[in-house]
Design an enzyme around this catalytic site. Structure first.
Site, short mmCIF file in Angstrom:
data_model
loop_
_atom_site.label_atom_id
_atom_site.label_comp_id
_atom_site.label_asym_id
_atom_site.label_seq_id
_atom_site.Cartn_x
_atom_site.Cartn_y
_atom_site.Cartn_z
N LYS A 192 2.91 -2.67 -14.01
CA LYS A 192 2.14 -3.87 -13.64
C LYS A 192 1.18 -3.63 -12.49
O LYS A 192 0.09 -4.20 -12.46
CB LYS A 192 3.06 -5.05 -13.35
CG LYS A 192 4.20 -4.83 -12.38
CD LYS A 192 5.05 -6.09 -12.30
CE LYS A 192 6.30 -5.86 -11.46
NZ LYS A 192 7.32 -5.10 -12.19
N THR A 193 1.55 -2.78 -11.52
CA THR A 193 0.63 -2.52 -10.40
C THR A 193 -0.63 -1.81 -10.90
O THR A 193 -1.76 -2.20 -10.55
CB THR A 193 1.32 -1.67 -9.32
OG1 THR A 193 2.43 -2.39 -8.79
CG2 THR A 193 0.36 -1.33 -8.20
N GLU A 252 -0.42 -9.54 -9.44
CA GLU A 252 0.78 -8.88 -9.95
C GLU A 252 1.94 -9.86 -9.83
O GLU A 252 2.23 -10.36 -8.75
CB GLU A 252 1.06 -7.61 -9.15
CG GLU A 252 2.29 -6.86 -9.61
CD GLU A 252 2.47 -5.54 -8.87
OE1 GLU A 252 3.61 -5.03 -8.86
OE2 GLU A 252 1.49 -5.01 -8.32
#
Length: 479
Positions: free
Chosen positions: A128-129, A172
């Site tokens: 996700k980052t 995020e």
């Protein structure tokens, strides 16, 4: 923290927060929020106990940093923000309640900052980052100025938070403490679903239900993006489509809306051919190696295309994407040894990162300095972690980083080291931070790749290793 108490911010905006104080402002998530607020013109102060790298930049933006946790830090403050890592009885948190100040979890403050913006929220067990960062860079290359808060720093920008003038807000979304359930995104991205943070979710089915709830929060006029290749997302896709939700998928699967083919990963990066709804888009390149990086980029590509961004700007953005700090970050080279830093601490991420680093090492050996994260995770995933770490040539295992946790008999770094399937002379448990550089020097030689791996604070070790190599080089030259 009782996450059941968290509620959407409604029409609360960042400006409504007044003077904001962040407890533990140096952590990457809190620092990103602080940077966003400061660039938005919101007065920000914060407290810390150590000099984290992000603090210099926050001071430069006008933030006030207190290097102690004391009640006086709250003088003149309107809103106090805390993270899940802050205990309920923390001195400043208790003082804020006593004074009747507004007290918000980080996610609640972030939700307030998203009010009146079109949010793209990126969730998932892995990736996700990087996906959030790529999404942000695509918007920037398309001539837009998005707001964003990311769990890592985009290497080129040196920032993980910014207040932009454009309509989009890229964030995020963290599932670990269920706080992502208060967001109301226009686009919900779920990169993958795998067992993690089960101390909060109970079991894998509970985690999957949480991701479904998150995806259902996407605006009626928005959509959900997820991976067609991931076993964990299959039920999610089916459930959302059964409810009439717009879902778009990516991956190598024939069923994917954005389909990848001819995926090639080398030390210089990953490239693949892409087609959307059967229409060829051409080759897409990313300067970061790893098939998993290709999938991360595909999530952002698909989202950008569905939002109407031009393909040429998307391809240009990916080709120039510099990476994310602590995600396959090259710290430097000294004494012929290349030193990298990598955030991975979940078994799947560890294995993916080490397979990619094996490509980078080439004829050299791969040495891992691993700091396990959380006692319960290290215990429950010990076999899987050990299997991933066994891909290295040498492993230096540190003690578990688990603030506030107590290790039971047979738990922790000693047990994990013993479980790693490597000969005894190629693995070692080194519990004390100050002893690690000497051990790395003893085990490495020119041509090797050394990677520090795990959640903070292991990110600080890479610079110490480079300094130790340089010093050893100087001493050798004087002989």
């Amino acid at each position: 923290m009782n996450t059941a108490e968290l509620r959407p911010a409604g029409e609360l905006t960042a400006e409504d927060l007044g003077n904001v104080h962040l407890i533990g402002i140096g952590g990457v998530g809190m620092a990103g929020l602080a940077r966003l607020l400061l660039t938005r013109g919101i007065p920000v102060s914060g407290s810390e106990l150590r000099e984290w790298p992000a603090l210099t930049g926050l001071r430069a933006l006008g933030g006030t940093i207190h290097m102690a946790h004391v009640a006086e830090n709250l003088d003149g403050v309107d809103t106090v923000v805390y993270s899940t890592a802050i205990p309920y009885d923390h001195l400043e948190l208790a003082e804020a309640r006593r004074r009747g100040l507004r007290v918000l979890h980080r996610s609640e403050a972030l939700a307030a900052a998203m009010t009146n913006r079109q949010a793209i929220a990126v969730a998932g067990t892995h990736g996700k980052t990087t996906t959030t960062s790529i999404m942000t860079v695509i918007f920037q290359h398309a001539g837009q100025d998005p707001s964003f808060v990311i769990g890592g720093e985009i290497s080129e920008a040196g920032s993980n938070g910014h207040h932009g003038t454009g309509p989009h807000f890229v964030v995020e979304a963290d599932e670990s403490d269920k706080s992502f359930l208060i967001y109301r995104p226009h686009v919900a991205i779920v990169t993958n679903i795998e067992g993690d943070h089960l101390n909060n979710w109970g079991d894998l089915e509970g985690l999957k239900a949480g991701f479904l709830q998150f995806a259902e929060l996407a605006d009626p006029g928005g959509f959900v993006v997820t991976c067609a290749d991931d076993e964990g997302t299959q039920d999610l896709i089916a459930a959302l489509r059964a409810k009439g939700k717009a879902v778009f998928t990516y991956g190598e699967s024939e069923s994917a809306d954005l389909r990848l083919s001819d995926v090639v990963s080398t030390a210089s990066g990953v490239r693949y051919l892409a087609e959307l709804d059967g229409k060829p888009l051409g080759e897409i390149r990313l300067s970061l190696p790893g098939r998993h990086m290709g999938l991360n980029s595909a999530a952002a590509v698909l989202t950008a295309l569905r939002l109407g961004l031009p393909l040429d700007k998307i391809v240009e953005a990916l080709a120039s994407f510099p990476g994310v700090r602590r995600r396959f970050e090259r710290k430097g080279i000294a004494a012929g040894v290349r030193v990298y830093d990598e955030y991975a601490y979940h078994p799947t991420s560890v294995e993916a990162a080490l397979r990619t680093l094996r490509e980078v090492a080439g004829d050299g050996r791969l040495l891992v300095v691993f700091q396990p994260y959380r006692v319960y995770r290290t215990r429950d995933l010990q076999a899987e972690l050990a299997r991933g770490l066994s891909l290295a040539d040498q492993v230096i295992c540190m003690e578990v980083f688990g603030p506030g946790e107590v290790r039971g008999p047979g738990e922790g770094g000693v047990a994990l080291t013993a479980a790693i399937d490597l000969p005894a002379d190629r693995k070692v448990f080194v519990p004390d931070w100050e002893d690690v550089p000497a051990e790395v020097l003893r085990r490495s030689r020119p041509g090797d790749v050394v990677v520090t791996m795990g959640a903070p604070p292991i990110s600080l070790m890479g610079d110490e290793l480079l300094a130790a190599f340089d010093e050893a080089d100087r001493q050798q030259a004087q002989i």
